[in-house]
Motif scaffolding. Structure first.
Motif, PDB file in Angstrom:
ATOM      1  N   ARG A 453       0.881  -1.193  -0.083  1.00 41.12           N
ATOM      2  CA  ARG A 453       0.084  -0.052  -0.084  1.00 41.12           C
ATOM      3  C   ARG A 453       0.838   1.258  -0.173  1.00 41.12           C
ATOM      4  O   ARG A 453       0.505   2.468  -0.548  1.00 41.12           O
ATOM      5  N   GLN A 468      -3.663  -0.442  -8.677  1.00 39.37           N
ATOM      6  CA  GLN A 468      -4.447  -0.228  -7.488  1.00 39.37           C
ATOM      7  C   GLN A 468      -4.492  -1.286  -6.678  1.00 39.37           C
ATOM      8  O   GLN A 468      -4.424  -2.211  -7.023  1.00 39.37           O
ATOM      9  N   LYS A 470      -6.293  -2.928  -3.320  1.00 37.37           N
ATOM     10  CA  LYS A 470      -7.374  -3.138  -2.450  1.00 37.37           C
ATOM     11  C   LYS A 470      -7.194  -4.318  -1.743  1.00 37.37           C
ATOM     12  O   LYS A 470      -7.211  -5.208  -2.496  1.00 37.37           O
ATOM     13  N   ASP A 473     -11.387  -6.530   3.571  1.00 37.35           N
ATOM     14  CA  ASP A 473     -11.143  -6.118   4.854  1.00 37.35           C
ATOM     15  C   ASP A 473     -10.788  -7.487   6.017  1.00 37.35           C
ATOM     16  O   ASP A 473     -10.075  -7.379   6.843  1.00 37.35           O
ATOM     17  N   TYR A 483      -1.696 -12.686  -3.326  1.00 37.86           N
ATOM     18  CA  TYR A 483      -2.265 -11.370  -3.868  1.00 37.86           C
ATOM     19  C   TYR A 483      -1.910 -11.118  -5.334  1.00 37.86           C
ATOM     20  O   TYR A 483      -0.680 -10.809  -5.205  1.00 37.86           O
ATOM     21  N   PHE A 485      -2.096  -7.751  -7.903  1.00 39.60           N
ATOM     22  CA  PHE A 485      -2.672  -6.513  -8.344  1.00 39.60           C
ATOM     23  C   PHE A 485      -2.289  -6.235  -9.751  1.00 39.60           C
ATOM     24  O   PHE A 485      -1.136  -6.324 -10.087  1.00 39.60           O
TER      25      PHE A 485
END
Length: 554
Positions: A453, A468, A470, A473, A483, A485
């Protein structure tokens, strides 16, 4: 600037790769093409993706974790697909060990076993550490806490004194990923002016975004308007590991830790000095008394850092100084100002007290041996908190491409990049490196998404293409192991947190608590366990990694 002037300058100002890196990239991309073919991934030469592997900071956790991941990348046949290997802080400790060995990636199992035995073995001897400290002090114009950190702290984890240099690696790693060690410029970080992102490679060293570089052997030498005017020794790999890996060197607890290490080190030195000196030597008494002052000065600093009353130590120091000087008047900070409610003021006043004592000792008409002079210098560095200070190779350059803030000072202070961003994204995001895929191995303590981030936010501010980011939560406290991106006209970024619910299961917090950053060197069992759990992040995701490589090619 005229062409003739450009030829004279030893500083390269350009947003391009140096010729040697360009040649390496051409050759490495051919090797990557063959590696992709072995994995069953069809690709033409012009479609070969530029893949960068990043190792974050994290002290010895990062050092061991990166080794475990590289081991599994090798076994999966993916290591030979990597063009760049870049590290911050503890990951550079692993990189330094690897790049000692020519073409290490062709024999990683043997190299890995050798590293494992070393870091699980005995510490560097006191005599070797002392000799190295004295060498740093005697041979360089700027001796700082980074030199002390290298000898007293880094060696306790890497268990060796690596005296090879970055330029030694130039012709030794034609079959390995291109290494990029990263630090930051402290002044640029603090002021917000100029380019803080700094990289060291076997060929060149310099500012990643400004595009200002010097040959790596010349880093630390004194320059004037692009010309070397005074040579300094090339940094060795032990010092480089300290320069890259000093994020621990931040905060009160680390100051106390370092004072204790300094005191322990020089108490040993004092015993050796006393044993070797003749009692009839006229300097025997002064050296003994001066050493006692410096030991008590360390105790006094620790005392103030702990919020305790230092009056008794102050009294003892003043008595010894009076005896040393024959009653000469002392201009030393008042002890009363060290006993104040505001702990920050007390620490600042203690720093001034330390400087006053060292200045007073140096003013005496006594010929202190180099050991004592070095000890005093370390005290001064502790008081002023000087880390990574070296000559500025951009000093007084006239090229307007260089921000004014980076041209005016004769020196710059370099420190762990983890103090700004704990992963070396900016080194591989240089436009001229044309990175297509970033595999980010995150060994950070705390928030497992802070680095990715942070990279996204930094790139947004600098207008550097970055996808970006994201994060669901529910993943913040319980991260998964993989992950991806993506964005339009951006590199693909794969983010892999070290500890996650896949490789740790319901023992996630136990793993985190077991491998905190500030602890003593790991046992062989802890090294083995960490390499295993880190390696699972690769072995469990080989198919996903190959899928993302295919997606870039297609």
């Amino acid at each position: 600037m005229s062409a003739s002037r450009l030829r004279e300058s030893e500083v390269r100002i350009a947003h391009s790769l140096n010729r040697n890196e360009e040649q390496f990239v051409v050759k490495r991309r051919k090797d990557v093409l063959q590696s992709l073919a072995r994995l069953g991934i069809r690709c033409s030469q012009d479609k070969v993706p530029n893949i960068a592997l990043l190792g974050s900071g994290g002290g010895q956790r990062a050092m061991v974790g990166l080794l475990g991941c590289l081991d599994q990348l090798d076994k999966a046949g993916l290591l030979d697909c990597v063009l760049y290997l870049s590290g911050v802080s503890g990951s550079t400790w692993c990189m330094a060990s690897l790049y000692q060995e020519p073409d290490w990636s062709t024999k990683l199992q043997t190299v890995k076993d050798r590293i494992f035995r070393r870091i699980g073995g005995p510490a560097v001897s006191w005599s070797d550490a002392y000799a190295k400290m004295k060498e740093y002090y005697s041979e360089k114009d700027y001796f700082t806490l980074t030199d002390v950190w290298a000898v007293l702290v880094v060696t306790t984890f890497v268990k060796e004194i690596d005296e090879s240099t970055p330029s030694d690696q130039r012709e030794q790693h034609k079959k390995d990923p291109f290494p990029i060690f990263t630090v930051i410029d402290k002044q640029c970080k603090q002021s917000g002016d100029g380019d803080p992102w700094f990289e060291i490679t076997p060929r060149e060293t310099g500012y990643s975004l400004t595009g200002a570089f010097v040959s790596s052997p010349s880093f630390c030498s004194q320059f004037e308007n692009g010309r070397k005017v005074k040579r300094q020794p090339e940094v060795d790999m032990l010092y480089l590991q300290a320069l890259c890996g000093s994020a621990l060197a931040d905060g009160i607890e680390i100051a106390k830790f370092l004072w204790e290490k300094i005191k322990e080190f020089f108490r040993h030195l004092l015993r050796v000095m006393i044993e070797e000196m003749e009692r009839e030597d006229p300097m025997f008494g002064p050296i003994q008394k001066c050493s006692q002052v410096l030991l008590e000065l360390a105790d006094m600093n620790i005392c103030v850092l702990n919020g305790q009353n230092p009056t008794a130590l102050d009294r003892s120091i003043r008595i010894k100084l009076k005896e040393l000087s024959g009653g000469k008047r002392q201009f030393i900070f008042q002890v009363e100002k060290l006993i104040v409610p505001d702990k920050r003021d007390a620490r600042l006043n203690m720093n001034q007290y330390t400087l006053d004592v060292c200045t007073y000792l140096q003013s005496l008409q006594l010929e202190w041996p180099v050991d004592i002079s070095m000890w005093m210098r370390i005290n001064v560095c502790m008081a002023l908190w000087i880390w990574g200070r070296n000559y500025n190779f951009l000093h007084n350059m006239t090229d307007r491409a260089i921000p004014p803030a980076q041209r005016t000072s004769d020196t710059r202070d370099y420190e762990d990049a983890g103090l700004l961003l704990n992963s070396p994204y900016l080194s591989v995001l240089r436009k001229e490196r044309n990175t297509d895929l970033i595999i980010s191995l995150d060994f950070s303590e705390g928030d497992p998404f802070m680095t990715v981030r942070g990279a996204a936010e930094t790139c947004r501010k600098l207008n550097i293409p970055f996808p970006q980011v994201k994060i669901p939560d529910q993943d913040i406290k319980k991260p998964k192991d993989f992950y991806v991106f993506k964005g339009k006209n951006t590199p693909t970024v794969i983010h892999i947190p070290l500890f996650n619910v896949v490789n740790c299961g319901d023992q996630l917090e136990d793993w985190r608590n077991e491998y905190t950053t500030n602890q003593r060197a790991y046992s062989t069992q802890k090294i083995t366990d960490l390499m295993t759990v880190a390696g699972k992040n690769i072995s469990n995701n080989k198919g996903r990694l190959m899928q993302q490589i295919r997606a870039i090619i297609e």
